[in-house]
Design a protein around this motif. Structure first.
Motif, mmCIF file in Angstrom:
data_model
loop_
_atom_site.group_PDB
_atom_site.id
_atom_site.type_symbol
_atom_site.label_atom_id
_atom_site.label_comp_id
_atom_site.label_asym_id
_atom_site.label_seq_id
_atom_site.Cartn_x
_atom_site.Cartn_y
_atom_site.Cartn_z
ATOM 1 N N TYR A 44 0.854 -1.190 0.000
ATOM 2 C CA TYR A 44 0.000 0.000 0.000
ATOM 3 C C TYR A 44 0.889 1.238 0.000
ATOM 4 C CZ TYR A 44 -4.039 -2.923 0.289
ATOM 5 O OH TYR A 44 -5.012 -3.844 -0.027
ATOM 6 N N LEU A 45 1.194 1.682 -1.205
ATOM 7 C CA LEU A 45 2.179 2.754 -1.378
ATOM 8 C C LEU A 45 1.687 4.071 -0.815
ATOM 9 C CD1 LEU A 45 3.417 1.886 -4.998
ATOM 10 C CD2 LEU A 45 4.349 1.137 -2.782
ATOM 11 N N ASN A 46 0.380 4.313 -0.905
ATOM 12 C CA ASN A 46 -0.141 5.573 -0.388
ATOM 13 C C ASN A 46 -0.008 5.648 1.130
ATOM 14 O OD1 ASN A 46 -1.313 8.062 -1.315
ATOM 15 N ND2 ASN A 46 -3.194 7.487 -0.254
ATOM 16 N N ILE A 47 -0.232 4.529 1.802
ATOM 17 C CA ILE A 47 -0.043 4.492 3.253
ATOM 18 C C ILE A 47 1.437 4.686 3.594
ATOM 19 C CG2 ILE A 47 -0.205 3.035 5.310
ATOM 20 C CD1 ILE A 47 -2.736 1.820 4.155
ATOM 21 N N GLN A 48 2.309 4.031 2.830
ATOM 22 C CA GLN A 48 3.743 4.236 3.038
ATOM 23 C C GLN A 48 4.100 5.716 2.903
ATOM 24 O OE1 GLN A 48 6.337 1.731 0.688
ATOM 25 N NE2 GLN A 48 4.973 -0.038 0.855
ATOM 26 N N LYS A 49 3.519 6.354 1.890
ATOM 27 C CA LYS A 49 3.859 7.752 1.594
ATOM 28 C C LYS A 49 3.298 8.716 2.634
ATOM 29 C CE LYS A 49 2.964 11.314 -1.911
ATOM 30 N NZ LYS A 49 2.298 11.599 -3.218
ATOM 31 N N LEU A 50 2.028 8.512 3.051
ATOM 32 C CA LEU A 50 1.364 9.482 3.914
ATOM 33 C C LEU A 50 1.584 9.211 5.398
ATOM 34 C CD1 LEU A 50 -2.057 9.899 2.071
ATOM 35 C CD2 LEU A 50 -0.121 11.468 2.044
#
Length: 600
Positions: A494-500
């Motif tokens: 989950y790249l968005n969770i990693q990012k945010l």
């Protein structure tokens, strides 16, 4: 027999050809419209199903076929099903394109009766191919029909274009409300409950049209074939499904919840300090929980009693009126000032009796735990109350003694239809972020630990600021986060969770992050900035677990993983001290398969 709309189900190729001819005949009658019934599909289905309960046995309801479902509706009611499922206004003449899942065996009847034309165009996503049906409409209201009487998992979606390319098209007055309007093109999403699923091979002729997304689960609004269910644990006048939760301070409050049938109109709890003769009575809130298709127990009463003003570090016993006895299985203890406590949690459990067996064994081994949690996917379908009945039955001897503090998974917040049953079943803190439904995301502190219980099925962006506020303002020694979708995993990171959220976990040093969803076990090495670092004092442990037996399969290696198990069934036991946290994962045979000690 409704000649205008007669459709029969086909199971072989010959019958499918007959069905196709029969549906073409329907178009001949399309111009002879009867007066439009102003009910919406949901209203009509509620009335129809309520009537069916009076007229048919459970066996007959369970055996309803597609063709039989069709015959239940008069012509004016079929008109509702054909035109009042999805509605919007257009300011100029338009061409409406309906993209229908080709895996759906029977074409929705109204595409034929309302003179839509099947084109040669197709488009697809990674799950299925869609065929394109089109019809021209004058300016005014466009009304579209149901997805079918079966529950097809990929609801149709729509694009709209002006007939005259120079016209400026405006859409308004949507039903359902809050319609998302995008642009049809490759890479566009069609289901706003699954925006990672995007379109491919969009025909050039359709690119740039206004795209109306939908939600996958809307097919349940007209579901009749194989739709009716039963619960193995129907309600009665006797209170059951007794459960503890917190919605406020664990040191001075507790919420007690239970169920009865609708013959019971009031709920009360009596409680006392253990061994005392002084009894306090509290009235409970009552609400009606309705599962329209649960044919042996559709309506139940749920009760929630909020107990407050309790003494910290005190054991209480309680009983639900008219219960006369005090029982060892209906007790709780309030939070003490002493820092040491323990906690039990599970990955996905999917209302499995195998999870129930594991959970009860874990509780027998660790009766010291202060509360219990599941990292989402408590059930397979969050709108099927019979599955929640299973969860509460299997855990009855645990959740009546320890608060049951969980987070939502994608199966609990089902196919875009929401999680209203979860919301009615659990009483949690209403301290979550703006824009997220109350109690979906919440936090609580227990002794020297902060627990961020996050709804990963809601928008990540809406929760990022709240997560930072919680972490910035806590003085807790231990910081932990639980949410269903694991940011690091071998299958679908989950790249968005990693990012945010990852940078916040790094900045404020969240000790451990817990999730599920992927149905395997993994504990990471200490992670910071997306990389493995040398110490858990400088990085976060990301853990994924599974509370039911996971399927045997090959899983890819994860360079950040300290421990990785492809199959098994686990519970996690954690013990918190003033400066030491011990963690262990235990399989269904009682073997510790992973352990970790963090010190500060």
């Amino acid at each position: 027999m409704n000649k205008k709309f007669e459709v029969s189900r086909s199971l072989n190729q010959c019958n499918k050809q007959v069905l196709a001819i029969g549906m073409m005949v329907l178009a001949l009658f399309a111009c002879n419209r009867e007066p439009v019934d102003k009910r919406m599909v949901k209203d009509l289905m509620n009335e129809k199903i309520s009537r069916l309960y009076e007229e048919k046995t459970q066996e007959e309801l369970a055996a309803i076929t597609y063709g039989e479902a069709f015959k239940l509706f008069a012509n004016d009611e079929l008109e509702v099903l054909a035109t009042r499922h999805w509605m919007f206004d257009v300011n100029v003449p338009v061409v409406v394109s309906v993209m229908r899942n080709t895996k759906q065996e029977i074409v929705p009847f109204w595409l034929i009766s309302d003179a839509f034309t099947k084109t040669k165009m197709t488009l697809n996503n990674e799950m299925t191919t869609y065929e394109v049906w089109q019809k021209s409409f004058d300016a005014g209201t466009v009304g579209l029909g149901i997805n079918g009487f079966e529950n097809n998992s990929m609801h149709y979606f729509v694009s709209v274009a002006p007939q005259n390319k120079t016209d400026e098209l405006k859409l308004s007055n949507f039903f359902p409300a809050n319609q998302y309007v995008g642009t049809l093109d490759n890479g566009a999403f069609t289901y706003h409950d699954w925006d990672e699923l995007v379109l491919e091979n969009v025909p050039e002729k359709l690119k740039g049209q206004k795209l109306l997304t939908t939600i996958r689960g809307r097919g349940t609004e007209s579901h009749l074939e194989n739709a009716f269910r039963t619960t193995n644990y129907p309600s009665s006048i006797q209170p059951d499904q007794v459960m503890l939760t917190w919605s406020s301070d664990p040191a001075s409050t507790i919420d007690i919840q239970w169920r009865t049938n609708t013959d019971v109109s009031q709920g009360k709890v009596e409680y006392r300090e253990k061994g005392s003769e002084s009894i306090t009575e509290v009235e409970a809130e009552k609400y009606v929980l309705d599962d329209l298709l649960l044919m042996n127990d559709r309506l139940v009463h749920r009760f929630t009693a909020h107990l407050s003003g309790l003494k910290p570090g005190t054991t209480y016993e309680y009983r639900i009126v008219p219960q006369k006895e005090w029982t060892e299985k209906q007790q709780f203890s309030t939070e003490t000032a002493y820092d040491e406590f323990s906690w039990l949690w599970f990955g996905d459990i999917h209302h499995s009796p195998q999870w129930g067996k594991l959970a009860n064994e874990a509780f027998l081994q660790h009766p010291d735990v202060s509360f219990v949690s599941v990292a989402g996917d408590l059930v397979g379908d969050g709108l099927h109350r019979n599955q929640w009945d299973d969860v509460f039955e299997y855990s009855a001897d645990i959740i009546s003694q320890r608060p049951f503090m969980n987070v939502l998974g994608n199966h609990d917040n089902r196919s875009g239809l929401g999680a209203h049953m979860y919301e009615q079943l659990f009483s949690y803190p209403k301290n979550g972020p703006d824009g997220v439904i109350p109690e979906h995301t919440y936090s609580f502190s227990y002794k020297n630990a902060l627990f961020l219980m996050i709804d990963a099925t809601s928008k990540d962006e809406l929760q990022t600021g709240w997560i930072e506020e919680q972490l910035k303002n806590t003085t807790a020694t231990w910081k932990l986060a639980m949410f269903h979708f694991p940011p690091y995993n071998w299958e679908e990171p989950y790249l968005n969770i990693q990012k945010l959220w990852g940078p916040l976990f790094d900045k404020y040093h969240v000790d451990m992050v817990f999730g599920g969803h992927i149905h395997y076990y993994m504990r990471s090495n200490p992670m910071k900035g997306g990389q493995v670092v040398d110490s858990y004092n400088n990085g976060t442990a990301y853990v994924i677990s599974i509370g039911i037996p996971s399927r045997t399969r090959e899983i890819a290696s994860e360079p950040y993983a300290a421990v990785q198990k492809a199959d098994g069934q686990y519970f996690q036991y954690m013990k918190f001290g003033p400066r030491e946290l011990s963690y262990s994962a235990v399989n269904s045979e009682g073997e510790i398969i992973d352990s970790l000690i963090l010190k500060k």
